[in-house]
Design a protein around this motif. Structure first.
Motif, short mmCIF file in Angstrom:
data_model
loop_
_atom_site.label_atom_id
_atom_site.label_comp_id
_atom_site.label_asym_id
_atom_site.label_seq_id
_atom_site.Cartn_x
_atom_site.Cartn_y
_atom_site.Cartn_z
N PHE A 154 0.85 -1.18 0.00
CA PHE A 154 0.00 0.00 0.00
C PHE A 154 0.89 1.23 0.00
N LYS A 155 0.57 2.17 -0.90
CA LYS A 155 1.36 3.41 -0.96
C LYS A 155 0.42 4.59 -1.06
N SER A 156 0.59 5.57 -0.19
CA SER A 156 -0.24 6.76 -0.21
C SER A 156 0.07 7.61 -1.43
N GLN A 157 -0.97 8.28 -1.95
CA GLN A 157 -0.77 9.19 -3.06
C GLN A 157 -0.17 10.50 -2.56
N PRO A 158 0.56 11.22 -3.41
CA PRO A 158 1.31 12.39 -2.95
C PRO A 158 0.47 13.48 -2.31
N THR A 159 -0.71 13.75 -2.86
CA THR A 159 -1.48 14.90 -2.39
C THR A 159 -2.81 14.51 -1.77
N ARG A 160 -2.99 13.20 -1.47
CA ARG A 160 -4.27 12.74 -0.93
C ARG A 160 -4.00 11.82 0.24
N SER A 161 -5.02 11.68 1.08
CA SER A 161 -4.89 10.80 2.24
C SER A 161 -5.08 9.33 1.87
N SER A 162 -5.73 9.08 0.72
CA SER A 162 -5.95 7.72 0.27
C SER A 162 -4.70 7.20 -0.45
N GLY A 163 -4.76 5.96 -0.87
CA GLY A 163 -3.61 5.37 -1.56
C GLY A 163 -4.04 4.22 -2.44
N THR A 164 -3.06 3.47 -2.92
CA THR A 164 -3.29 2.38 -3.86
C THR A 164 -2.38 1.21 -3.50
N TYR A 165 -2.86 0.00 -3.81
CA TYR A 165 -2.02 -1.19 -3.65
C TYR A 165 -1.32 -1.49 -4.97
N PHE A 166 -0.05 -1.81 -4.88
CA PHE A 166 0.73 -2.16 -6.07
C PHE A 166 1.36 -3.53 -5.86
N PRO A 167 1.02 -4.53 -6.69
CA PRO A 167 1.78 -5.78 -6.66
C PRO A 167 3.24 -5.47 -7.02
N THR A 168 4.15 -5.78 -6.13
CA THR A 168 5.56 -5.47 -6.37
C THR A 168 6.37 -6.69 -6.77
N SER A 169 5.81 -7.87 -6.61
CA SER A 169 6.49 -9.07 -7.10
C SER A 169 5.48 -10.21 -7.14
N PHE A 170 5.66 -11.09 -8.08
CA PHE A 170 4.86 -12.31 -8.14
C PHE A 170 5.67 -13.38 -8.86
N GLU A 171 5.32 -14.62 -8.59
CA GLU A 171 6.06 -15.73 -9.19
C GLU A 171 5.15 -16.92 -9.37
N VAL A 172 5.36 -17.61 -10.48
CA VAL A 172 4.64 -18.85 -10.77
C VAL A 172 5.63 -19.99 -10.65
N GLU A 173 5.36 -20.93 -9.78
CA GLU A 173 6.26 -22.06 -9.58
C GLU A 173 5.51 -23.36 -9.87
N THR A 174 6.16 -24.24 -10.58
CA THR A 174 5.56 -25.54 -10.91
C THR A 174 6.56 -26.65 -10.60
N ARG A 175 6.04 -27.84 -10.48
CA ARG A 175 6.84 -29.03 -10.22
C ARG A 175 6.26 -30.17 -11.04
N ARG A 176 7.10 -31.08 -11.49
CA ARG A 176 6.59 -32.23 -12.25
C ARG A 176 5.54 -32.96 -11.41
N PHE A 177 4.41 -33.28 -12.08
CA PHE A 177 3.34 -33.96 -11.36
C PHE A 177 2.64 -34.94 -12.29
N GLU A 178 1.71 -35.69 -11.73
CA GLU A 178 0.94 -36.66 -12.49
C GLU A 178 -0.53 -36.27 -12.47
N VAL A 179 -1.25 -36.70 -13.49
CA VAL A 179 -2.69 -36.48 -13.57
C VAL A 179 -3.37 -37.83 -13.70
N ASP A 180 -4.28 -38.10 -12.78
CA ASP A 180 -5.07 -39.33 -12.81
C ASP A 180 -6.47 -39.01 -13.33
N GLY A 181 -6.88 -39.69 -14.39
CA GLY A 181 -8.20 -39.46 -14.96
C GLY A 181 -8.76 -40.71 -15.59
N ALA A 182 -9.84 -40.55 -16.35
CA ALA A 182 -10.46 -41.69 -17.01
C ALA A 182 -9.53 -42.32 -18.05
N PHE A 183 -8.57 -41.54 -18.53
CA PHE A 183 -7.61 -42.03 -19.54
C PHE A 183 -6.52 -42.88 -18.92
#
Length: 334
Positions: A154-183
């Motif tokens: 959360f970061k306040s705006q320069p001239t206002r009391s309100s502010g905004t949320y900014f995603p500052t980092s994100f990551e997608v992580e995967t690992r080898r896996f199996e899928v069990d289904g009708a096949f």
């Protein structure tokens, strides 16, 4: 109206001044990494790649031509330009997701068959292979085969009391896996796959906009208020850097840590290219080809949402872009 050398020079100086002022304000308003991470987050969430985003940026830049070559209304250009640019963005998302929808269509509505080679779409339950360790989700600590984690500040705006949320980092992580289904059972090599877990992605039938500015709706959320001590585990995770912490580990501003996972036993849809595995009778789905993806959810919901994202959205986006573009051109003609 042709532009003279003086006009070009004047517009260039004005652009530098305005751009510098905007950059100065953003530098004090947006947290470190907020602009880059927010852009990357939105692009990945939409399924865009450079193949679609680069042409979309070039086409969108044409919106500056009418004000440069003709004396037109700024309000009119703003409204029509917004329709034009927005239409291009919506259409680009539809085009980007078209290869993923093509995998679904090739499956013929039946993900219960698995061919030993070629394009395949399978649906079933995710499972951790016996010889693999699951991912430890960074917020909840729960086991997972795929995980999206993010932090918003959360970061306040320069001239206002309100502010905004900014995603500052994100990551997608995967690992080898199996899928069990009708096949049967298939091994999944997720490297290179687009992973659809985030709220608002084309594989969400009913996108939830709640918390969109804090990293989207998530399964797990942990809030650290300004002045509170951030958990030691979060300080040691690279994905959450940079964090605005004091020397004793307290948050300088409110932080929202979020994650969404595919846990073992949850429904998942995988589109990939099959090949024979090392074990006798095993099949591996690799996700390096364009359009391959891993999506959380059942086959019907993933299929329906991708169909909407590539069909309806393409019509809407193209219609807005054509209306805005033709109107801007009409305004610019003397």
């Amino acid at each position: 109206m042709a532009l003279s050398t003086v006009d070009v020079f004047t517009y260039g100086i004005a652009l530098l001044i305005v751009g510098g002022a905007v950059w100065w304000v953003l530098g004090r308003w947006v947290p470190d990494g907020g602009l880059r991470a927010t852009y990357k987050y939105a692009v990945y969430q939409s399924g865009l790649t450079r193949r679609e985003s680069a042409p979309a940026v070039v086409l969108s830049s044409l919106v500056v031509v009418p004000p440069l070559v003709s004396d037109v209304s700024a309000l009119g250009v703003g409204i029509l330009g917004g329709l034009y640019v927005g239409g291009i963005y919506i259409a680009a998302i539809a085009v980007a997701n078209r290869p993923r929808a093509a995998y679904i269509e090739a499956a013929g509505g039946d993900p219960d068959e698995l061919t030993p080679e070629g394009s395949n779409v399978i649906a079933g339950q995710a499972r951790v292979p016996d010889d693999e360790a699951p991912i430890e989700a960074p917020v909840s600590g729960d086991p997972a085969v795929a995980c999206v984690a993010s932090v918003a500040q959360f970061k306040s705006q320069p001239t206002r009391s309100s502010g905004t949320y900014f995603p500052t980092s994100f990551e997608v992580e995967t690992r080898r896996f199996e899928v069990d289904g009708a096949f049967g059972t298939a091994d999944v090599d997720p490297e290179g796959a687009w992973v659809s877990l985030l709220s608002g992605s084309p594989t969400d039938v009913e996108p939830n906009v709640e918390g969109a500015f804090t990293g989207g709706a998530a399964e797990t959320e942990f809030v650290v208020e300004a002045g509170e001590s951030a958990p030691q585990a979060f300080r040691e995770v690279d994905v959450f850097e940079p964090l605005p912490l004091t020397s004793d580990g307290r948050a300088e501003r409110e932080l929202r840590f979020k994650e969404t996972t595919i846990a073992p036993g949850e429904a998942v849809v995988v589109a990939g290219e099959a090949e024979q595995g090392e074990a006798f009778g095993s099949t591996v789905l690799r996700c390096t080809a364009p359009g391959t993806f891993i999506a959380k959810g059942d086959f019907e919901s993933v299929s329906d949402s991708l169909s909407k994202a590539t069909g309806r959205n393409l019509v809407v986006g193209a219609g807005l872009a054509l209306f805005g573009g033709i109107s801007l051109l009409w305004m610019a003609i003397p």
